[in-house]
Design a protein around this motif. Structure first.
Motif, PDB file in Angstrom:
ATOM      1  N   GLY A  21       0.578  -1.094   0.089  1.00  7.39           N
ATOM      2  CA  GLY A  21       0.015   0.012  -0.003  1.00  7.39           C
ATOM      3  C   GLY A  21       0.788   1.247  -0.072  1.00  7.39           C
ATOM      4  N   GLY A  22       1.999   1.001  -0.022  1.00  4.98           N
ATOM      5  CA  GLY A  22       3.083   2.081  -0.312  1.00  4.98           C
ATOM      6  C   GLY A  22       3.152   3.224   1.088  1.00  4.98           C
ATOM      7  N   PRO A  54       4.597  18.313   8.607  1.00  5.44           N
ATOM      8  CA  PRO A  54       4.954  17.319   7.452  1.00  5.44           C
ATOM      9  C   PRO A  54       4.872  16.123   8.217  1.00  5.44           C
ATOM     10  CG  PRO A  54       7.010  18.421   8.395  1.00  5.44           C
ATOM     11  CD  PRO A  54       6.024  18.979   8.988  1.00  5.44           C
ATOM     12  N   LYS A  55       4.111  15.187   7.399  1.00  3.44           N
ATOM     13  CA  LYS A  55       4.212  13.685   7.587  1.00  3.44           C
ATOM     14  C   LYS A  55       4.440  12.870   6.524  1.00  3.44           C
ATOM     15  CE  LYS A  55       0.492  14.181  11.278  1.00  3.44           C
ATOM     16  NZ  LYS A  55      -0.880  13.981  11.752  1.00  3.44           N
ATOM     17  N   LEU A  56       5.080  11.754   6.686  1.00  2.00           N
ATOM     18  CA  LEU A  56       5.447  10.764   5.889  1.00  2.00           C
ATOM     19  C   LEU A  56       5.083   9.430   6.356  1.00  2.00           C
ATOM     20  CD1 LEU A  56       6.531  10.048   2.866  1.00  2.00           C
ATOM     21  CD2 LEU A  56       8.682   9.841   4.023  1.00  2.00           C
ATOM     22  N   THR A  57       3.997   8.549   5.903  1.00  4.25           N
ATOM     23  CA  THR A  57       3.416   7.405   6.291  1.00  4.25           C
ATOM     24  C   THR A  57       3.990   6.295   5.495  1.00  4.25           C
ATOM     25  OG1 THR A  57       1.695   8.527   7.202  1.00  4.25           O
ATOM     26  CG2 THR A  57       1.678   6.112   6.928  1.00  4.25           C
ATOM     27  N   ILE A  58       4.423   5.317   6.058  1.00  5.58           N
ATOM     28  CA  ILE A  58       5.030   4.017   5.529  1.00  5.58           C
ATOM     29  C   ILE A  58       4.239   2.918   5.673  1.00  5.58           C
ATOM     30  CG2 ILE A  58       7.143   2.718   5.353  1.00  5.58           C
ATOM     31  CD1 ILE A  58       8.656   5.127   6.144  1.00  5.58           C
ATOM     32  N   ASN A  59       3.813   2.179   5.045  1.00  6.79           N
ATOM     33  CA  ASN A  59       2.905   1.018   5.284  1.00  6.79           C
ATOM     34  C   ASN A  59       3.902  -0.220   5.220  1.00  6.79           C
ATOM     35  OD1 ASN A  59       0.407   2.297   5.498  1.00  6.79           O
ATOM     36  ND2 ASN A  59       0.287   2.670   3.275  1.00  6.79           N
ATOM     37  N   ALA A  60       4.559  -0.492   6.477  1.00  8.57           N
ATOM     38  CA  ALA A  60       5.489  -1.411   6.200  1.00  8.57           C
ATOM     39  C   ALA A  60       5.050  -2.882   6.403  1.00  8.57           C
ATOM     40  CB  ALA A  60       6.440  -1.269   7.340  1.00  8.57           C
ATOM     41  N   LEU A  61       5.372  -3.943   5.470  1.00  9.28           N
ATOM     42  CA  LEU A  61       4.922  -5.122   5.472  1.00  9.28           C
ATOM     43  C   LEU A  61       5.954  -6.060   6.267  1.00  9.28           C
ATOM     44  CD1 LEU A  61       3.112  -7.692   4.739  1.00  9.28           C
ATOM     45  CD2 LEU A  61       4.370  -7.449   2.509  1.00  9.28           C
ATOM     46  N   SER A  62       7.164  -5.547   6.267  1.00  9.16           N
ATOM     47  CA  SER A  62       8.404  -6.364   6.952  1.00  9.16           C
ATOM     48  C   SER A  62       9.116  -5.396   7.786  1.00  9.16           C
ATOM     49  CB  SER A  62       9.263  -6.786   6.032  1.00  9.16           C
ATOM     50  OG  SER A  62       9.908  -6.108   5.197  1.00  9.16           O
ATOM     51  N   ILE A 135       0.309  -5.251   8.795  1.00 14.48           N
ATOM     52  CA  ILE A 135       0.657  -4.199   8.000  1.00 14.48           C
ATOM     53  C   ILE A 135       0.906  -3.064   8.884  1.00 14.48           C
ATOM     54  CG2 ILE A 135       0.443  -2.404   6.252  1.00 14.48           C
ATOM     55  CD1 ILE A 135       0.386  -5.373   5.134  1.00 14.48           C
ATOM     56  N   GLN A 136       2.282  -2.506   9.285  1.00 12.93           N
ATOM     57  CA  GLN A 136       2.181  -1.560  10.188  1.00 12.93           C
ATOM     58  C   GLN A 136       2.293   0.022   9.891  1.00 12.93           C
ATOM     59  OE1 GLN A 136       2.167  -1.808  13.740  1.00 12.93           O
ATOM     60  NE2 GLN A 136       2.136   0.269  13.459  1.00 12.93           N
ATOM     61  N   ALA A 137       1.319   0.844  10.014  1.00  8.33           N
ATOM     62  CA  ALA A 137       1.901   2.246   9.332  1.00  8.33           C
ATOM     63  C   ALA A 137       2.656   3.007  10.360  1.00  8.33           C
ATOM     64  CB  ALA A 137       0.247   2.941   9.336  1.00  8.33           C
TER      65      ALA A 137
END
Length: 160
Positions: A21-22, A54-62, A135-137
């Protein structure tokens, strides 16, 4: 027109291995009009920025256990035969990271989105479901240096 394509997220100098999910980049701003008697609406030159986050969200799978303290503040890890992660009761200066998305536009030109002094203040929240992956945001917020108010802690670089 700029349309962003694929890219890689990094925390510090280390790339995030896999996402699903980028992610998302957003700058949340609060504006305020300085009103005077007789104004019928917004007046040019009298709108100010009260807040910019400013925010940058990472949908981390690993996630790698040895890098866990880069994902969340106030945590520590020890490694002997196993890696053990636990919470601390404070946030240290090492908990603030430079977080980036390095990618390309659909036209193939480079783009780098950078958050400075970024920290993820999201809760450790894993939904553990049968036949599904966690999936951890990770939502990193760029923070200002104390006393610095002229430059916001983010930048987008378009590479020619």
């Amino acid at each position: 027109m700029i349309i962003l394509g694929h890219g890689v997220f990094s925390i510090g100098e280390k790339d995030i291995a896999v996402t699903r999910g980028g992610g998302q980049f957003v700058v949340e701003r609060e504006y305020r009009d300085i009103e005077a008697d007789g104004d019928r609406g917004t007046v040019k030159g009298r709108t100010i920025i009260d807040k910019s986050v400013p925010k940058l969200t990472i949908n981390a799978l690993s996630m790698l256990p040895e890098d866990f303290t880069s994902y969340y503040p106030g945590m520590k890890s020890t490694t002997d035969t196993n890696t053990t992660v636990t919470g601390k009761t404070d946030i240290s200066t090492e908990d603030y990271k430079t977080v980036k998305w390095t990618g390309k536009t659909k036209a193939g030109k480079g783009v780098i989105i950078t958050l400075k002094n970024a920290i993820n203040l999201e809760n450790l929240d894993w939904t553990l479901q049968d036949k599904d992956e966690v999936i951890q945001a990770l939502t990193y917020v760029g923070t200002y240096d104390e006393g610095e108010s002229e430059t916001e802690p983010w930048e987008v670089e378009f590479i020619k």
